[in-house]
Design a protein around this motif. Structure first.
Motif, PDB file in Angstrom:
ATOM      1  N   PHE A 279      45.962  29.851  38.537  1.00  0.00           N
ATOM      2  CA  PHE A 279      44.456  29.741  37.406  1.00  0.00           C
ATOM      3  C   PHE A 279      44.836  29.787  36.217  1.00  0.00           C
ATOM      4  CE2 PHE A 279      41.221  32.191  35.169  1.00  0.00           C
ATOM      5  CZ  PHE A 279      40.170  31.533  35.678  1.00  0.00           C
ATOM      6  N   ILE A 280      45.809  30.188  35.663  1.00  0.00           N
ATOM      7  CA  ILE A 280      46.191  30.018  34.023  1.00  0.00           C
ATOM      8  C   ILE A 280      46.204  28.548  33.805  1.00  0.00           C
ATOM      9  CG2 ILE A 280      47.590  30.178  32.251  1.00  0.00           C
ATOM     10  CD1 ILE A 280      48.183  33.153  33.420  1.00  0.00           C
ATOM     11  N   PRO A 281      46.944  27.639  34.371  1.00  0.00           N
ATOM     12  CA  PRO A 281      46.905  26.156  34.161  1.00  0.00           C
ATOM     13  C   PRO A 281      45.736  25.536  34.165  1.00  0.00           C
ATOM     14  CG  PRO A 281      48.916  26.700  35.342  1.00  0.00           C
ATOM     15  CD  PRO A 281      48.009  27.866  35.548  1.00  0.00           C
ATOM     16  N   LEU A 282      44.907  26.048  35.521  1.00  0.00           N
ATOM     17  CA  LEU A 282      43.614  25.440  35.740  1.00  0.00           C
ATOM     18  C   LEU A 282      42.618  25.864  34.665  1.00  0.00           C
ATOM     19  CD1 LEU A 282      41.669  24.086  37.672  1.00  0.00           C
ATOM     20  CD2 LEU A 282      41.061  26.410  38.499  1.00  0.00           C
ATOM     21  N   PHE A 283      42.593  26.970  33.949  1.00  0.00           N
ATOM     22  CA  PHE A 283      41.667  27.464  33.090  1.00  0.00           C
ATOM     23  C   PHE A 283      42.029  26.487  31.952  1.00  0.00           C
ATOM     24  CE2 PHE A 283      40.942  30.471  29.377  1.00  0.00           C
ATOM     25  CZ  PHE A 283      39.677  30.634  29.734  1.00  0.00           C
TER      26      PHE A 283
ATOM     27  N   ILE B 299      38.514  36.937  31.713  1.00  0.00           N
ATOM     28  CA  ILE B 299      38.507  38.341  32.528  1.00  0.00           C
ATOM     29  C   ILE B 299      37.370  38.282  33.612  1.00  0.00           C
ATOM     30  CG2 ILE B 299      37.540  40.739  31.933  1.00  0.00           C
ATOM     31  CD1 ILE B 299      38.908  40.346  29.023  1.00  0.00           C
ATOM     32  N   SER B 300      36.253  37.699  33.408  1.00  0.00           N
ATOM     33  CA  SER B 300      35.325  37.607  34.480  1.00  0.00           C
ATOM     34  C   SER B 300      35.727  37.019  35.658  1.00  0.00           C
ATOM     35  CB  SER B 300      34.008  36.724  34.042  1.00  0.00           C
ATOM     36  OG  SER B 300      33.218  37.415  32.735  1.00  0.00           O
ATOM     37  N   VAL B 301      36.602  35.930  35.622  1.00  0.00           N
ATOM     38  CA  VAL B 301      36.838  35.266  37.013  1.00  0.00           C
ATOM     39  C   VAL B 301      38.196  36.221  37.222  1.00  0.00           C
ATOM     40  CG1 VAL B 301      38.260  33.443  37.848  1.00  0.00           C
ATOM     41  CG2 VAL B 301      36.544  32.993  36.100  1.00  0.00           C
TER      42      VAL B 301
ATOM     43  N   ILE C 172      36.322  27.561  40.525  1.00  0.00           N
ATOM     44  CA  ILE C 172      36.352  26.146  39.967  1.00  0.00           C
ATOM     45  C   ILE C 172      35.348  25.838  39.604  1.00  0.00           C
ATOM     46  CG2 ILE C 172      36.996  23.776  40.369  1.00  0.00           C
ATOM     47  CD1 ILE C 172      39.671  24.918  41.768  1.00  0.00           C
ATOM     48  N   ILE C 173      34.235  26.034  40.298  1.00  0.00           N
ATOM     49  CA  ILE C 173      32.736  25.835  40.283  1.00  0.00           C
ATOM     50  C   ILE C 173      32.332  26.517  39.099  1.00  0.00           C
ATOM     51  CG2 ILE C 173      30.523  25.609  41.276  1.00  0.00           C
ATOM     52  CD1 ILE C 173      31.676  24.993  43.875  1.00  0.00           C
ATOM     53  N   PHE C 174      32.438  27.795  39.038  1.00  0.00           N
ATOM     54  CA  PHE C 174      32.053  28.697  37.982  1.00  0.00           C
ATOM     55  C   PHE C 174      32.537  28.265  36.601  1.00  0.00           C
ATOM     56  CE2 PHE C 174      33.108  32.222  35.159  1.00  0.00           C
ATOM     57  CZ  PHE C 174      31.817  32.697  34.781  1.00  0.00           C
ATOM     58  N   LEU C 175      33.797  27.646  36.323  1.00  0.00           N
ATOM     59  CA  LEU C 175      34.325  27.124  35.328  1.00  0.00           C
ATOM     60  C   LEU C 175      33.728  25.775  34.901  1.00  0.00           C
ATOM     61  CD1 LEU C 175      37.952  28.292  35.487  1.00  0.00           C
ATOM     62  CD2 LEU C 175      36.299  29.335  34.048  1.00  0.00           C
TER      63      LEU C 175
ATOM     64  N   MET D  80      47.778  43.696  47.027  1.00  0.00           N
ATOM     65  CA  MET D  80      46.792  43.000  46.109  1.00  0.00           C
ATOM     66  C   MET D  80      47.431  42.336  44.856  1.00  0.00           C
ATOM     67  SD  MET D  80      42.856  44.356  44.859  1.00  0.00           S
ATOM     68  CE  MET D  80      43.138  45.112  43.338  1.00  0.00           C
ATOM     69  N   LEU D  81      48.225  43.248  44.067  1.00  0.00           N
ATOM     70  CA  LEU D  81      48.830  42.834  43.108  1.00  0.00           C
ATOM     71  C   LEU D  81      49.487  41.509  42.900  1.00  0.00           C
ATOM     72  CD1 LEU D  81      49.747  46.229  41.109  1.00  0.00           C
ATOM     73  CD2 LEU D  81      48.004  44.817  40.529  1.00  0.00           C
ATOM     74  N   ASN D  82      50.237  41.488  44.344  1.00  0.00           N
ATOM     75  CA  ASN D  82      51.055  40.306  44.348  1.00  0.00           C
ATOM     76  C   ASN D  82      50.120  39.094  44.596  1.00  0.00           C
ATOM     77  OD1 ASN D  82      53.297  38.571  44.940  1.00  0.00           O
ATOM     78  ND2 ASN D  82      53.390  39.081  47.056  1.00  0.00           N
ATOM     79  N   LYS D  83      49.093  39.124  45.201  1.00  0.00           N
ATOM     80  CA  LYS D  83      48.241  38.126  45.197  1.00  0.00           C
ATOM     81  C   LYS D  83      47.488  37.593  44.088  1.00  0.00           C
ATOM     82  CE  LYS D  83      45.919  37.531  49.701  1.00  0.00           C
ATOM     83  NZ  LYS D  83      44.817  37.650  50.527  1.00  0.00           N
ATOM     84  N   LEU D  84      47.074  38.852  43.310  1.00  0.00           N
ATOM     85  CA  LEU D  84      46.458  38.585  41.901  1.00  0.00           C
ATOM     86  C   LEU D  84      47.671  37.724  41.193  1.00  0.00           C
ATOM     87  CD1 LEU D  84      43.939  38.957  40.382  1.00  0.00           C
ATOM     88  CD2 LEU D  84      44.958  41.075  39.452  1.00  0.00           C
ATOM     89  N   PHE D  85      48.954  38.036  40.945  1.00  0.00           N
ATOM     90  CA  PHE D  85      50.013  37.384  40.360  1.00  0.00           C
ATOM     91  C   PHE D  85      50.077  36.140  40.792  1.00  0.00           C
ATOM     92  CE2 PHE D  85      54.329  36.321  39.623  1.00  0.00           C
ATOM     93  CZ  PHE D  85      54.177  36.299  38.272  1.00  0.00           C
ATOM     94  N   LYS D  86      49.968  35.618  41.954  1.00  0.00           N
ATOM     95  CA  LYS D  86      50.077  34.475  42.663  1.00  0.00           C
ATOM     96  C   LYS D  86      49.011  33.721  42.130  1.00  0.00           C
ATOM     97  CE  LYS D  86      52.932  35.287  46.412  1.00  0.00           C
ATOM     98  NZ  LYS D  86      52.688  35.382  47.903  1.00  0.00           N
TER      99      LYS D  86
END
Length: 129
Positions: free
Chosen positions: A12-16, A100-102, A124-127, A1-7
């Protein structure tokens, strides 16, 4: 799970950050340039102006539409440590909260085995709104 979260964070960071820049440009910085607090944020600003950090007492102010006493204290503390004015501090605290919510949304989605594409689409819809 941590590997997926890192990916996901790599995506997500550039998108955010991109959506943040776009919305600040669309908004024309009306709030930031005019030191404007919309809706009940005005009352939070008044609460934090009257809040005594030494005795933790709240003086007489009008009540906002909803009761979030922790939010004004957090953005005032953020303002003190970063030397930003209250509008910028409130904006950054809100942005950190959204981030943090996302991330929590992704963790919960991974626990329920929701596909990564669905999670990205939903975030993306949420943001966007």
């Amino acid at each position: 799970m941590l590997n997926k979260l890192f990916k996901i964070q790599i995506i997500f960071i550039p998108l955010f950050l991109g959506l943040t820049v776009i919305f600040f440009k669309i908004d024309n910085n009306i709030q930031l340039e005019n030191n404007f607090f919309p809706w009940d944020s005005f009352y939070y600003k008044e609460i934090i102006k009257d809040f005594d950090f030494k005795s933790y007492q709240l003086n007489n102010t009008a009540a906002p539409f909803n009761d979030r006493i922790l939010f004004p204290i957090v953005y005032k503390t953020f303002s003190i440590y970063t030397k930003f004015n209250l509008v910028y501090s409130a904006s950054f605290v809100n942005l950190i909260g959204v981030y943090i919510s996302v991330i929590c949304f992704f963790i919960l989605g991974f626990n329920y085995k929701i596909s990564t594409i669905s999670l990205l689409f939903a975030s993306i819809i949420f943001l966007s709104f």
